[in-house]
Design a protein around this motif. Structure first.
Motif, PDB file in Angstrom:
ATOM      1  N   SER A   1       0.812  -1.219   0.000  1.00 42.35           N
ATOM      2  CA  SER A   1       0.000   0.000   0.000  1.00 42.35           C
ATOM      3  C   SER A   1       0.848   1.273   0.000  1.00 42.35           C
ATOM      4  CB  SER A   1      -0.931  -0.002   1.215  1.00 42.35           C
ATOM      5  OG  SER A   1      -1.638   1.202   1.314  1.00 42.35           O
ATOM      6  N   GLN A   2       1.810   1.359   0.922  1.00 41.21           N
ATOM      7  CA  GLN A   2       2.576   2.602   1.072  1.00 41.21           C
ATOM      8  C   GLN A   2       3.383   2.938  -0.181  1.00 41.21           C
ATOM      9  OE1 GLN A   2       4.922   2.280   4.658  1.00 41.21           O
ATOM     10  NE2 GLN A   2       3.206   2.869   5.971  1.00 41.21           N
ATOM     11  N   THR A   3       4.082   1.938  -0.731  1.00 35.06           N
ATOM     12  CA  THR A   3       4.923   2.221  -1.899  1.00 35.06           C
ATOM     13  C   THR A   3       4.083   2.499  -3.144  1.00 35.06           C
ATOM     14  OG1 THR A   3       5.161  -0.178  -2.276  1.00 35.06           O
ATOM     15  CG2 THR A   3       6.916   0.935  -1.051  1.00 35.06           C
ATOM     16  N   VAL A   4       2.893   1.902  -3.234  1.00 38.11           N
ATOM     17  CA  VAL A   4       1.993   2.202  -4.350  1.00 38.11           C
ATOM     18  C   VAL A   4       1.537   3.659  -4.273  1.00 38.11           C
ATOM     19  CG1 VAL A   4      -0.336   1.798  -5.265  1.00 38.11           C
ATOM     20  CG2 VAL A   4       1.188  -0.133  -4.827  1.00 38.11           C
ATOM     21  N   GLU A   5       1.140   4.100  -3.083  1.00 34.67           N
ATOM     22  CA  GLU A   5       0.676   5.481  -2.919  1.00 34.67           C
ATOM     23  C   GLU A   5       1.781   6.483  -3.226  1.00 34.67           C
ATOM     24  OE1 GLU A   5      -2.350   6.617  -2.561  1.00 34.67           O
ATOM     25  OE2 GLU A   5      -3.106   4.560  -2.572  1.00 34.67           O
ATOM     26  N   LYS A   6       2.985   6.168  -2.781  1.00 39.25           N
ATOM     27  CA  LYS A   6       4.118   7.057  -3.067  1.00 39.25           C
ATOM     28  C   LYS A   6       4.364   7.140  -4.575  1.00 39.25           C
ATOM     29  CE  LYS A   6       6.679   6.486   1.272  1.00 39.25           C
ATOM     30  NZ  LYS A   6       7.924   5.951   1.894  1.00 39.25           N
ATOM     31  N   ALA A   7       4.292   5.988  -5.227  1.00 39.34           N
ATOM     32  CA  ALA A   7       4.544   5.953  -6.668  1.00 39.34           C
ATOM     33  C   ALA A   7       3.472   6.728  -7.429  1.00 39.34           C
ATOM     34  CB  ALA A   7       4.598   4.505  -7.154  1.00 39.34           C
ATOM     35  N   LEU A   8       2.222   6.569  -7.046  1.00 39.58           N
ATOM     36  CA  LEU A   8       1.127   7.286  -7.706  1.00 39.58           C
ATOM     37  C   LEU A   8       1.247   8.794  -7.492  1.00 39.58           C
ATOM     38  CD1 LEU A   8      -1.877   4.919  -6.857  1.00 39.58           C
ATOM     39  CD2 LEU A   8      -0.826   5.256  -9.108  1.00 39.58           C
ATOM     40  N   CYS A   9       1.658   9.153  -6.295  1.00 43.57           N
ATOM     41  CA  CYS A   9       1.853  10.575  -5.989  1.00 43.57           C
ATOM     42  C   CYS A   9       2.964  11.165  -6.868  1.00 43.57           C
ATOM     43  CB  CYS A   9       2.195  10.739  -4.514  1.00 43.57           C
ATOM     44  SG  CYS A   9       2.375  12.461  -3.990  1.00 43.57           S
ATOM     45  N   LYS A  10       4.046  10.393  -7.070  1.00 46.90           N
ATOM     46  CA  LYS A  10       5.148  10.847  -7.914  1.00 46.90           C
ATOM     47  C   LYS A  10       4.699  11.000  -9.362  1.00 46.90           C
ATOM     48  CE  LYS A  10       8.912   8.921  -5.122  1.00 46.90           C
ATOM     49  NZ  LYS A  10       9.998   7.907  -5.069  1.00 46.90           N
ATOM     50  N   VAL A  11       3.835  10.091  -9.816  1.00 50.92           N
ATOM     51  CA  VAL A  11       3.334  10.168 -11.187  1.00 50.92           C
ATOM     52  C   VAL A  11       2.552  11.463 -11.375  1.00 50.92           C
ATOM     53  CG1 VAL A  11       1.740   9.162 -12.867  1.00 50.92           C
ATOM     54  CG2 VAL A  11       3.265   7.677 -11.557  1.00 50.92           C
ATOM     55  N   GLU A  12       1.639  11.737 -10.428  1.00 53.33           N
ATOM     56  CA  GLU A  12       0.820  12.953 -10.522  1.00 53.33           C
ATOM     57  C   GLU A  12       1.688  14.210 -10.479  1.00 53.33           C
ATOM     58  OE1 GLU A  12      -3.532  12.846  -9.004  1.00 53.33           O
ATOM     59  OE2 GLU A  12      -2.292  11.961  -7.405  1.00 53.33           O
TER      60      GLU A  12
END
Length: 327
Positions: free
Chosen positions: A103-114
């Protein structure tokens, strides 16, 4: 044993003496076997889970990326990704819910994409999306491997059962396993356990009618007739008994364990009648509560249903003759 007869296993008939003892012993054996089977099944399931221990895949951190000048093509790609970002977020969060990704690394990655898209850093966004996709592929592979191992175990148990159970039950089992395999994303452990529990019941039923068939064959052998199991037909065990000159009696124990069908030549000498009743009495002494329910397709009146428990064969022959004459 003249004509076609049907006997029903009737649990309402009270057992006594030797029959009751044999029945209790058999029930205890079946109970012990059931527990052993359940323990062995659970142990194998646990072993598969250990061999294919899953983990929520971590999306790795992105290496530092040099900024690339924006051109018309880059702007078009950025806008296309921005239009799909909400869908991308939903898809990856669904994978998190199914415990495929961390969960945490997915959210970080999505935030970086945005953030990268809003800053017109296409290369950064694409690299981060690739890292997410690699993690997704790995998570799916791990889940597939685990489900495949569980399905193979289920299929192996079904193959072992297949020669001994009705075809329709085999089709039903295959349908259940197919449904479980197709729901690989959810990895529904409860569904798998339910299928194994059903297979356990079927294995117990196979053993139960096999024991009944062996006891019935032994009963015929004991009264002097050659008897043997000749095969299994759609789950029913078929027995052949050499009761007549140049002819045989065929006995079928139904898979459900509810009925025994007997098909014999229409003429029955007195010796055959005596031995038939003796064989069935011996079988009942093994703890089987039999009632005679049909003769050549006709329902047997209540007063004739327990004729085969009668120890007086002469009286039995007279009553059968009366029954056949409809008196």
């Amino acid at each position: 044993m003249s004509g076609s007869k049907v006997f029903t296993f009737d649990p309402t008939i009270a057992l006594t003496g030797m029959a009751l003892h044999a029945y209790k012993e058999r029930q205890q054996h079946m109970h012990d076997t059931k527990i052993k089977t359940e323990l062995a099944t659970q142990a194998r399931i646990d072993g598969i889970n250990i061999e294919h221990q899953e983990r929520a895949v971590i999306v790795p951190s992105q290496a530092k990326q040099l900024s690339i000048p924006i051109n018309t093509d880059s702007q078009f790609k950025i806008k296309a990704l921005q239009s799909k970002i909400e869908q991308i977020k939903r898809e990856y969060r669904e994978l998190v819910e199914y415990q495929l990704l961390d969960s945490q690394t997915v959210e970080k990655a999505l935030c970086k994409v945005e953030t990268a898209l809003s800053s017109n850093e296409l290369a950064v966004a694409e690299t981060q999306l690739q890292l997410l996709d690699d993690a997704r592929i790995l998570g799916v592979q791990l889940r597939h491997a685990k489900i495949r191992a569980h399905v193979e175990y289920l299929q192996a148990r079904i193959r072992n059962l297949q020669p001994n159970i009705p075809k329709q039950i085999v089709l039903d089992l295959e349908k259940r396993v197919s449904s479980y395999r197709n729901d690989w994303m959810q990895c529904d452990t409860a569904q798998e356990i339910h299928i194994h529990a059903y297979i356990n019941e079927l294995e117990a039923q196979v053993e139960q009618i096999q024991i009944a068939a062996d006891n019935l064959v032994d009963s015929w052998l004991e009264v002097g007739y050659d008897a043997r199991i000749i095969g299994i037909d759609d789950g029913d065990i078929v027995i052949q008994v050499a009761t007549h000159d140049c002819a045989n009696t065929e006995i079928r124990i139904q898979f459900t364990g509810e009925k025994i069908d007997l098909l014999a030549p229409s003429e029955e000498p007195e010796l055959c009648t005596d031995r038939t009743f003796a064989a069935l009495r011996l079988f009942q002494q093994q703890g089987y509560q039999l009632q005679w329910t049909y003769w050549d397709g006709n329902v047997i009146p209540g007063r004739w249903r327990n004729l085969y428990s009668n120890t007086d064969s002469a009286s039995v022959r007279l009553q059968m003759h009366q029954a056949q004459q409809g008196t």
